[in-house]
Enzyme design. Structure first.
Site, PDB file in Angstrom:
ATOM      1  N   HIS A  72       7.899  -5.142 -61.597  1.00  0.00           N
ATOM      2  CA  HIS A  72       8.971  -5.335 -60.618  1.00  0.00           C
ATOM      3  C   HIS A  72      10.296  -5.176 -61.353  1.00  0.00           C
ATOM      4  O   HIS A  72      10.607  -5.932 -62.270  1.00  0.00           O
ATOM      5  CB  HIS A  72       8.894  -6.705 -59.958  1.00  0.00           C
ATOM      6  CG  HIS A  72       9.952  -6.904 -58.907  1.00  0.00           C
ATOM      7  ND1 HIS A  72       9.769  -6.554 -57.589  1.00  0.00           N
ATOM      8  CD2 HIS A  72      11.226  -7.385 -58.991  1.00  0.00           C
ATOM      9  CE1 HIS A  72      10.863  -6.819 -56.903  1.00  0.00           C
ATOM     10  NE2 HIS A  72      11.765  -7.322 -57.733  1.00  0.00           N
ATOM     11  N   CYS A  73      11.057  -4.180 -60.941  1.00  0.00           N
ATOM     12  CA  CYS A  73      12.322  -3.883 -61.618  1.00  0.00           C
ATOM     13  C   CYS A  73      13.474  -4.513 -60.846  1.00  0.00           C
ATOM     14  O   CYS A  73      13.768  -4.093 -59.721  1.00  0.00           O
ATOM     15  CB  CYS A  73      12.524  -2.375 -61.720  1.00  0.00           C
ATOM     16  SG  CYS A  73      14.040  -1.931 -62.601  1.00  0.00           S
ATOM     17  N   PRO A  74      14.144  -5.501 -61.402  1.00  0.00           N
ATOM     18  CA  PRO A  74      15.268  -6.123 -60.694  1.00  0.00           C
ATOM     19  C   PRO A  74      16.445  -5.170 -60.522  1.00  0.00           C
ATOM     20  O   PRO A  74      17.244  -5.332 -59.598  1.00  0.00           O
ATOM     21  CB  PRO A  74      15.633  -7.311 -61.585  1.00  0.00           C
ATOM     22  CG  PRO A  74      15.154  -6.939 -62.948  1.00  0.00           C
ATOM     23  CD  PRO A  74      13.926  -6.116 -62.728  1.00  0.00           C
TER      24      PRO A  74
END
Length: 641
Positions: A408-410
Site C-alpha cells: 500500500h503506497c501512501p
C-alpha cells in the site's frame, strides 16, 4: 483452560507391564486389574487398529459384544472413531454398536472422531444418525473438540455440511473461538471468524478470545483476531479489569503486549471514516506528491529553460530540455491512473448471514475450493468473507483484499496490485528519466553560465545570488532522484523475479515460498526474460507455477512418505491433519507425571480455568482435557493411521 492430547500405545505383551496410572500401591493394583480386564477383550484393540479379520472373528465366532464398554468405560466405536477406522466403525454399527453411547465424561464416538480430524468416520456417524450438537458433561460439542485440537478441515466439514454451530458456548461460556485462540490455532481462528463467530463473546471470567490468546502469548492468533476486529476488542476488560494487552504484559509476553498496545494506538489515530477529517485522510499523500511534481516542473521551466539570465538554448539542447517536461507530464497522467485505478480488489461476499436458511450451510464456505482442499486456510479472509487467491492479501488501510498485493503506497493513496502495478512501474521509470534529464539540463546551464567568475568561491556566490531557482531545483531533484531511483531498482528486481514486495517481506511466513528442503523457492519465477516480457506486454504476471521438466525415466516407482500431523511450529502452533487415509508417525513420550490427570489415558475434561496464577504455575494448575490413550504410556513411537 487447557486441552492436551496424550497419545499412548497398546502394550504388546501383558507380561511386560511395569508402570501404573496411580501413585499408590492399592491404586496401582486396581488400575492393573482394570487394564487386564480391558486387554482381555480384544474387540477394542481390533477396532482401534482397524483389524477387520480379528474384529470379525471376535464378534462372529467368539460372540464378543461391540455395544459394551471396556474396563475404562470406553466403547469400541469410540476407538474406531479416534483412529478413523471407517470399515471397523461401519462393522460395529451393523452389529449393534450404539452411535449415541456415552463414556463416563459424556462423550460420544463423534467427539472422539474430532480429536484427530477423522472426517470419514464422522461422515459415517452423522449419516447413521449421530447428533452433531451432542454435548458432553462440560458442554463441549464436536466443534469445541475440533477447535481444541486444531482440526480445521474437520471443523469446516461438520459446519458446512452438517450445520454444526461454530459459535456455541460450553458450560463456562467459551465458544470454539475461545479454544482455538487459547491453543494458538490460527487457521481455526480464520475459519471461525469467516463463519461469523462472535469475537467479543465473554466467558464466565469475562475473557474474550483475544484475552485467551494474549494469556498464552500466541502472537499469530492475536494478529488474526486484531486484523479482523475493531478498537473495542482491544479495550474490553475481563472480570479483574484487565485488557488483553495488560494480561499479556502480566504474563511477561512482551512481544504480544507490544503488538496489542501498538495496535490500539493505531486504531486511536484513525479518524472516523464518516467525518470530514476521515474523508480527507483517505486522500492520503497523493495530492501533496502531485503538487510537488507540478511545482518542480514550474520551477524548472521558469528558472532553467526560459531563464532570462542564462543564454538561450540551442535547438538540439532545447529539445532535450523540453523532453524532461514531456516525460514528467506523462508521468503525472500515469500517477493519476495508478492512484484512481482499481488495484485488483477482489469482490467481497455480501451475503446477509441473518437471512440465510438453516439448510444452506454456508454458501457460506466454498467446500470444494482447491485452496481449502489443500489446507491453505490462510487464504480465508474473515473481513471480505472470501477465499482469496494465494498471492492476494487483505490491506488494512483499504480494508479490501487485493490480488497480487505488492504494497500500500501512501504517496499514491492506493494499493499497488495486479491491475495497477504496470501504471505504477511506468510512472516510476518516467519520473526517474525526467529527473535525470531535467537535473542534467539544470546543472549544465548553471555550470556553463558565461557570466560566472572563474574562481570556485566566487562562482558559488554568483550561483547562489543569480540562479537561486535553478540551484534549489538541482538540490530537490537530487534528493527525490535518490529515493525514487532506489524504489525503481527494487521494482525492476522484483518484476524480473516475479515476486512482490509483500512476498519479499514475508518470505518466512508464506509456505508456498519454501521448497522441500525448507529454503526459499519462488514457484512463480519463470526466468528473467519471460517474467519481464509477460509483465510489460500483459501488464501483470499470471499466477502459474513453474515446473521443471523431469529428467527421471517414466515408470512406476514406490516412495515411502512420512507425514507428521502434530509437528511443532513456532509459537506453539501445530499443523492440522487434512488427510486421514495416510499413516502418521506420532512420537509417544513417557510422562509419568500425567498419571494424576489421565485416568487410564481416557478423555478427561475440566472447565475450571483461571488466568490469575503466575505463568510458572499455569501448566500445573490447569486440568488436562481430552487425553487420549490406548492401553499404556510407553516411550517409543506408535504408528497410527
Amino acid at each position: 483452560m487447557a486441552s492436551e492430547i496424550e497419545v499412548v500405545e497398546e502394550v504388546e505383551s501383558r507380561d511386560h507391564r511395569s508402570e501404573s496410572y496411580s501413585n499408590g500401591g492399592e491404586g496401582a493394583a486396581t488400575t492393573s486389574a482394570v487394564e487386564d480386564e480391558s486387554l482381555r477383550n480384544d474387540v477394542y484393540t481390533a477396532a482401534a487398529y482397524g483389524d477387520m479379520e480379528k474384529l470379525q472373528r471376535l464378534v462372529e465366532s467368539e460372540g464378543c459384544s461391540v455395544s459394551e464398554p471396556d474396563g475404562l468405560g470406553y466403547y469400541a466405536l469410540q476407538w474406531a472413531a479416534l483412529n478413523n477406522r471407517t470399515a471397523a466403525a461401519q462393522y460395529i454399527i451393523e452389529h449393534g454398536g450404539d452411535i449415541s453411547a456415552r463414556d463416563h465424561t459424556g462423550q460420544t464416538a463423534l467427539h472422539w472422531s474430532a480429536v484427530r480430524g477423522a472426517i470419514q468416520v464422522a461422515e459415517l456417524l452423522l449419516q447413521e444418525g449421530a447428533r452433531v450438537n451432542a454435548a458432553d458433561f462440560n458442554g463441549y460439542q464436536t466443534t469445541h473438540v475440533a477447535a481444541q485440537y486444531g482440526q480445521t478441515a474437520y471443523l469446516c466439514h461438520v459446519v458446512t455440511k452438517w450445520n454444526a454451530d461454530p459459535d456455541v458456548p460450553d458450560n463456562d461460556g467459551r465458544s470454539p473461538l475461545h479454544w482455538a485462540a487459547y491453543k494458538g490455532y490460527a487457521d481455526c481462528i480464520r475459519l471461525l471468524l469467516y463463519l461469523n463467530a462472535y469475537r467479543a463473546r465473554q466467558d464466565k471470567e469475562g475473557c474474550t478470545p483475544l484475552h485467551w490468546a494474549a494469556i498464552r502469548g500466541n502472537l499469530e492468533a492475536c494478529t488474526v483476531l486484531v486484523q479482523a476486529g475493531k478498537k473495542e476488542d482491544l479495550m474490553v476488560t475481563d472480570n479483574t479489569g484487565l485488557t488483553p494487552a495488560q494480561l499479556a504484559s502480566d504474563k511477561n509476553h512482551r512481544q504480544v503486549a507490544f503488538f496489542l498496545g501498538n495496535a490500539r494506538k493505531l486504531f486511536e489515530k484513525r479518524w472516523d471514516s464518516n467525518s470530514f477529517l476521515g474523508k480527507l485522510s483517505k486522500l492520503g499523500l497523493a495530492p501533496i506528491l502531485w503538487c510537488i511534481i507540478f511545482l518542480m516542473l514550474v520551477a524548472y521551466i521558469h528558472s532553467v529553460v526560459t531563464a532570462s539570465n542564462l543564454p538561450r538554448l540551442t535547438a538540439g539542447f532545447g529539445l532535450f530540455a523540453w523532453m524532461g517536461v514531456f516525460l514528467a507530464t506523462v508521468g503525472l497522467i500515469l500517477f493519476y491512473r495508478c492512484s484512481s485505478k482499481d488495484p485488483g480488489f477482489i469482490r467481497m461476499n455480501m451475503h446477509n448471514q441473518e437471512n440465510m436458511k438453516d439448510d444452506e450451510p454456508f454458501l457460506k464456505v466454498e467446500i470444494n475450493n482447491p485452496a481449502l482442499l489443500d489446507g491453505n486456510w490462510s487464504q480465508l479472509c474473515a473481513t471480505c468473507k472470501i477465499v482469496r487467491p494465494l498471492r492476494a492479501k487483505h490491506c488494512s488501510t483499504c480494508d479490501r483484499c487485493v490480488e497480487q498485493f505488492d504494497h500500500h503506497c501512501p504517496w499514491v493513496s492506493n494499493c499497488i496490485g495486479k491491475k495497477n502495478k504496470w501504471d505504477f512501474f511506468l510512472f516510476l521509470v518516467l519520473e526517474v528519466l525526467a529527473m535525470l534529464i531535467t537535473g542534467a539540463v539544470a546543472l549544465t546551464r548553471v555550470l556553463t553560465d558565461p557570466m560566472a567568475p572563474s574562481t570556485f568561491g566566487a562562482w558559488l556566490s554568483h550561483a547562489g545570488n543569480q540562479h537561486v531557482g535553478a540551484v534549489s531545483f538541482i538540490i530537490t531533484d537530487f534528493f527525490l532522484l535518490s529515493g525514487v531511483g532506489v524504489l525503481t531498482c527494487v521494482q525492476v528486481s522484483q518484476i524480473a523475479r516475479n515476486i512482490t514486495t509483500n512476498e519479499m517481506a514475508n518470505i518466512m511466513r508464506y509456505s508456498y515460498l519454501r521448497g522441500p528442503n525448507g529454503r526459499f523457492r519462488n514457484p512463480y519465477d519463470h526466468g528473467c526474460k519471460k517474467n519481464c516480457s509477460d509483465f510489460l506486454i500483459n501488464g501483470y504476471n499470471e499466477d502459474v507455477e513453474y515446473t521443471e521438466e523431469s529428467t527421471e525415466p517414466e515408470g512406476i516407482g514406490m516412495m515411502q512418505m512420512t507425514r507428521n500431523n502434530n509437528a511443532e511450529l513456532p509459537n506453539g502452533h501445530q499443523t492440522n491433519g487434512h488427510d486421514n487415509n495416510h499413516h502418521h508417525v506420532i512420537d509417544v513420550n513417557n510422562n509419568k507425571n500425567s498419571s494424576n490427570s489421565h485416568q487410564g489415558g481416557g478423555h478427561v475434561h475440566s472447565s475450571h480455568c483461571s488466568h490469575s496464577h503466575s505463568q510458572s504455575n499455569s501448566n500445573s494448575n490447569v486440568p488436562l482435557g481430552l487425553g487420549v490413550g490406548l492401553g499404556r504410556n510407553v516411550s517409543r513411537p506408535a504408528v497410527v493411521s
